[in-house]
Motif scaffolding. Structure first.
Motif, PDB file in Angstrom:
ATOM      1  N   GLN A 279      16.375  36.780  10.672  1.00  0.00           N
ATOM      2  CA  GLN A 279      14.953  36.507  10.419  1.00  0.00           C
ATOM      3  C   GLN A 279      14.373  35.785  11.628  1.00  0.00           C
ATOM      4  O   GLN A 279      14.669  34.609  11.862  1.00  0.00           O
ATOM      5  CB  GLN A 279      14.854  35.627   9.165  1.00  0.00           C
ATOM      6  CG  GLN A 279      13.467  35.296   8.712  1.00  0.00           C
ATOM      7  CD  GLN A 279      13.486  34.254   7.601  1.00  0.00           C
ATOM      8  OE1 GLN A 279      14.475  33.499   7.466  1.00  0.00           O
ATOM      9  NE2 GLN A 279      12.455  34.197   6.811  1.00  0.00           N
TER      10      GLN A 279
ATOM     11  N   SER B 228      10.838  31.352  12.668  1.00  0.00           N
ATOM     12  CA  SER B 228      10.559  30.011  13.209  1.00  0.00           C
ATOM     13  C   SER B 228      10.567  30.003  14.730  1.00  0.00           C
ATOM     14  O   SER B 228      11.330  30.724  15.366  1.00  0.00           O
ATOM     15  CB  SER B 228      11.610  29.003  12.727  1.00  0.00           C
ATOM     16  OG  SER B 228      11.661  28.984  11.336  1.00  0.00           O
TER      17      SER B 228
ATOM     18  N   SER C   9       7.137  24.587   9.805  1.00  0.00           N
ATOM     19  CA  SER C   9       6.318  24.423   8.600  1.00  0.00           C
ATOM     20  C   SER C   9       4.971  25.112   8.796  1.00  0.00           C
ATOM     21  O   SER C   9       4.452  25.765   7.895  1.00  0.00           O
ATOM     22  CB  SER C   9       6.087  22.934   8.311  1.00  0.00           C
ATOM     23  OG  SER C   9       7.321  22.294   8.123  1.00  0.00           O
TER      24      SER C   9
ATOM     25  N   TRP D 195      16.431  28.603  15.265  1.00  0.00           N
ATOM     26  CA  TRP D 195      17.076  28.487  13.939  1.00  0.00           C
ATOM     27  C   TRP D 195      17.324  29.869  13.336  1.00  0.00           C
ATOM     28  O   TRP D 195      17.228  30.045  12.124  1.00  0.00           O
ATOM     29  CB  TRP D 195      16.263  27.642  12.941  1.00  0.00           C
ATOM     30  CG  TRP D 195      15.632  26.398  13.471  1.00  0.00           C
ATOM     31  CD1 TRP D 195      14.329  26.034  13.354  1.00  0.00           C
ATOM     32  CD2 TRP D 195      16.266  25.340  14.182  1.00  0.00           C
ATOM     33  NE1 TRP D 195      14.114  24.836  13.949  1.00  0.00           N
ATOM     34  CE2 TRP D 195      15.282  24.385  14.469  1.00  0.00           C
ATOM     35  CE3 TRP D 195      17.580  25.103  14.641  1.00  0.00           C
ATOM     36  CZ2 TRP D 195      15.549  23.214  15.178  1.00  0.00           C
ATOM     37  CZ3 TRP D 195      17.831  23.947  15.339  1.00  0.00           C
ATOM     38  CH2 TRP D 195      16.835  23.029  15.590  1.00  0.00           C
TER      39      TRP D 195
ATOM     40  N   SER E 185      19.295  32.253  11.803  1.00  0.00           N
ATOM     41  CA  SER E 185      20.614  32.352  11.156  1.00  0.00           C
ATOM     42  C   SER E 185      21.195  33.748  11.367  1.00  0.00           C
ATOM     43  O   SER E 185      20.498  34.745  11.150  1.00  0.00           O
ATOM     44  CB  SER E 185      20.492  32.096   9.656  1.00  0.00           C
ATOM     45  OG  SER E 185      19.916  30.852   9.417  1.00  0.00           O
TER      46      SER E 185
ATOM     47  N   THR F  93      10.413  23.477   4.025  1.00  0.00           N
ATOM     48  CA  THR F  93      10.962  22.164   3.653  1.00  0.00           C
ATOM     49  C   THR F  93      10.489  21.754   2.247  1.00  0.00           C
ATOM     50  O   THR F  93       9.530  22.318   1.711  1.00  0.00           O
ATOM     51  CB  THR F  93      10.511  21.072   4.652  1.00  0.00           C
ATOM     52  OG1 THR F  93       9.095  20.926   4.543  1.00  0.00           O
ATOM     53  CG2 THR F  93      10.881  21.428   6.076  1.00  0.00           C
TER      54      THR F  93
ATOM     55  N   GLN G 246       8.837  19.165   1.501  1.00  0.00           N
ATOM     56  CA  GLN G 246       7.436  18.713   1.568  1.00  0.00           C
ATOM     57  C   GLN G 246       6.492  19.916   1.526  1.00  0.00           C
ATOM     58  O   GLN G 246       5.450  19.880   0.866  1.00  0.00           O
ATOM     59  CB  GLN G 246       7.202  17.922   2.865  1.00  0.00           C
ATOM     60  CG  GLN G 246       7.889  16.570   2.922  1.00  0.00           C
ATOM     61  CD  GLN G 246       9.382  16.660   3.252  1.00  0.00           C
ATOM     62  OE1 GLN G 246       9.902  17.719   3.581  1.00  0.00           O
ATOM     63  NE2 GLN G 246      10.067  15.536   3.132  1.00  0.00           N
TER      64      GLN G 246
END
Ligand code: FAD
Length: 430
Positions: free
Chosen positions: A106, A109, A115, A139, A141, A396, A398
């Motif tokens: 993916q 980011s 975010s 990031w 993965s 996240t 938040q």
């Protein structure tokens, strides 16, 4: 449900053969619709509800066969393309995913857009019937073992922030894609930096339409949140998919394994369920079960898992009735973060001083098990170190709360200029 499982059993009786290669087995499983039964029937699935699809996955393993391929292709790319792709794109991309031929990553980011994902700056410029892509992702993965990437890039900087993005299927095996693994504190290198320098994507790899990528990315994120959230209990893949680290030419019978704790990977629900069982067993063995606070923590973990499972069942019933529960995937994802934190704290408490020892590879795991006589120690420390990740990835905690506040509770959005200024005019992160 029992009719469905009877049908599956009959299919397994006729098709499971441990002497096949992994590729041959997954070809049978994927093309029959049993590998990804939650996908619609025109996308190599059976159109089942998520819980029923999970039950199918568990039954395949319980019957001694090897589970369907796993990874982000199955979790995110296939369902997204099934929703937004043309039938030709579904045939081109989803079939190699459900048969394990291709692994996906993916590419969302960026260093300045996590975010605030819609603020992304990776650019794609049209060049004939191709797009030329330049930018950096981070990031990512499984990027180092991926054949294809779910790439979101800015195709119109002059449009509003959310309106100039396009979702592409990007070939990872090309000179313009440079993948650099990042080492985590678990000892593994799960994710990577990915540098895109004049990488090329054909125009017909545009999924869901030009400049409509934010809507397509939200579909991907919705599948990510519900797939990673509490309430599920899918069978973790035993063999690897894809051309880079895949087990495709190997004998499939060698990958048969009983279900059980599966390290940092696997679905959140599977980890939570196996953690409760494992901790209860450990607490009984060590006598810690006599401590009231250990019993309370075990019950809390069990309760969180059960509430997540019931939310998934409730959502299934609502969807069957043509309704929805606003924010359910966000609640499931938040719940999973809490389960991971509880598991980390209780696991390390039960492990005692041994919890300060961690095995960074398979050989060390064996040495640690032998030295401590605690065969679950490596699993506990792995989970303890990895527990920091779920509250971050897939959005996240938040951010989940912000989404719930705005979309489920109707609270006002944070003030910004997103709807009045183009992306090019907006102030940038970093
Ligand atoms: C294990 C792991 C795997 C990952 N895999 C992938 C992957 O495969 N592909 C991919 O594209 N990404 C992946 N990610 C990235 C992940 O999606 C981002 O890390 C995440 O979205 C947060 O972005 P960020 O790291 O840039 O943090 P930031 O966005 O910079 O956030 C920093 C902190 O500020 C808080 N914050 C930010 N904005 C707000 C706000 N508006 N209100 C309140 N708080 C706020 C955040 O909650 C956080 O605590 C992965 C991350 C992890 C940890």
């Amino acid at each position: 449900m029992s009719e469905l499982l009877d049908e599956l059993d009959a299919w397994l009786d006729a098709n499971w053969d441990p002497e096949l290669t992994v590729a041959e087995w997954w070809q049978r499983l994927g093309s029959s619709g049993w590998a990804a039964p939650a996908l619609p029937t025109n996308a190599y699935g059976k159109g089942l509800a998520r819980n029923d699809a999970i039950a199918v996955g568990q039954r395949i393993v319980a019957r001694g066969a090897v589970a369907a391929p796993g990874g982000l292709g199955m979790l995110l790319a296939a369902p997204t393309i099934a929703v937004h792709g043309t039938q030709e794109q579904i045939d081109r991309y989803v079939l190699p995913i459900v048969t394990g031929q291709q692994a996906w990553c993916q590419l969302f980011s960026e260093p300045g857009a996590g975010s605030d994902l819609a603020g992304l700056g990776c650019k794609a410029l049209k060049d004939g019937d191709e797009w030329i892509v330049n930018g950096q992702k981070v990031w990512t993965s499984g990027g180092q073992i991926a054949d294809m990437g779910m790439l979101i890039a800015r195709t119109n900087p002059e449009a509003l922030k959310h309106q100039g993005i396009t979702w592409f299927a990007c070939d990872m095996h090309q000179p313009g894609v440079d993948i650099r693994p990042l080492r985590e504190m678990t000892g593994r290198a799960l994710f990577n930096e990915v540098f895109l320098s004049d990488a090329r994507v054909p125009d017909d790899a545009t999924i869901g339409g030009l400049n409509n990528g934010w809507a397509v990315a939200n579909t991907t994120l919705m599948f990510e949140r519900s797939g990673l959230g509490a309430g599920g209990h899918s069978a973790a893949a035993a063999a690897n998919a894809g051309t880079v680290a895949g087990d495709l030419p190997k004998r499939v019978g060698d990958f048969v394994r009983p279900s059980g704790p599966s390290g940092g990977g696997g679905s959140g629900g599977a980890m939570a369920a196996s953690a409760v069982k494992m901790f209860t067993h450990m607490a009984k063995e060590s006598g810690a079960i006599a401590q009231p606070t250990v019993r309370q923590d075990l019950m809390k973990l069990h309760t969180l898992h059960e509430v997540g499972r019931m939310l998934a069942l409730r959502l299934k019933a609502e969807k069957a009735a043509g309704r929805d529960i606003a924010g359910a995937p966000n609640i499931a994802k938040l719940s999973m973060s809490e389960i991971m934190r509880q598991s980390r704290d209780l696991g390390l408490r039960l492990a005692g001083a041994g919890g300060m020892l961690h095995a960074y590879n398979t050989a060390d795991r064996k040495a640690l098990d032998d030295a401590t006589g605690q065969p679950m120690l490596a699993y506990i420390t792995e989970m303890g170190l990895f527990a920091q990740a779920p509250p971050i990835y897939g959005g996240t905690d938040q951010v989940q709360r912000n989404i719930l506040g705005e979309r489920a509770l109707g609270l006002p959005k944070e003030p910004n200029n997103d709807r009045t200024m183009s992306w090019a005019q907006l102030p940038k992160n970093g």
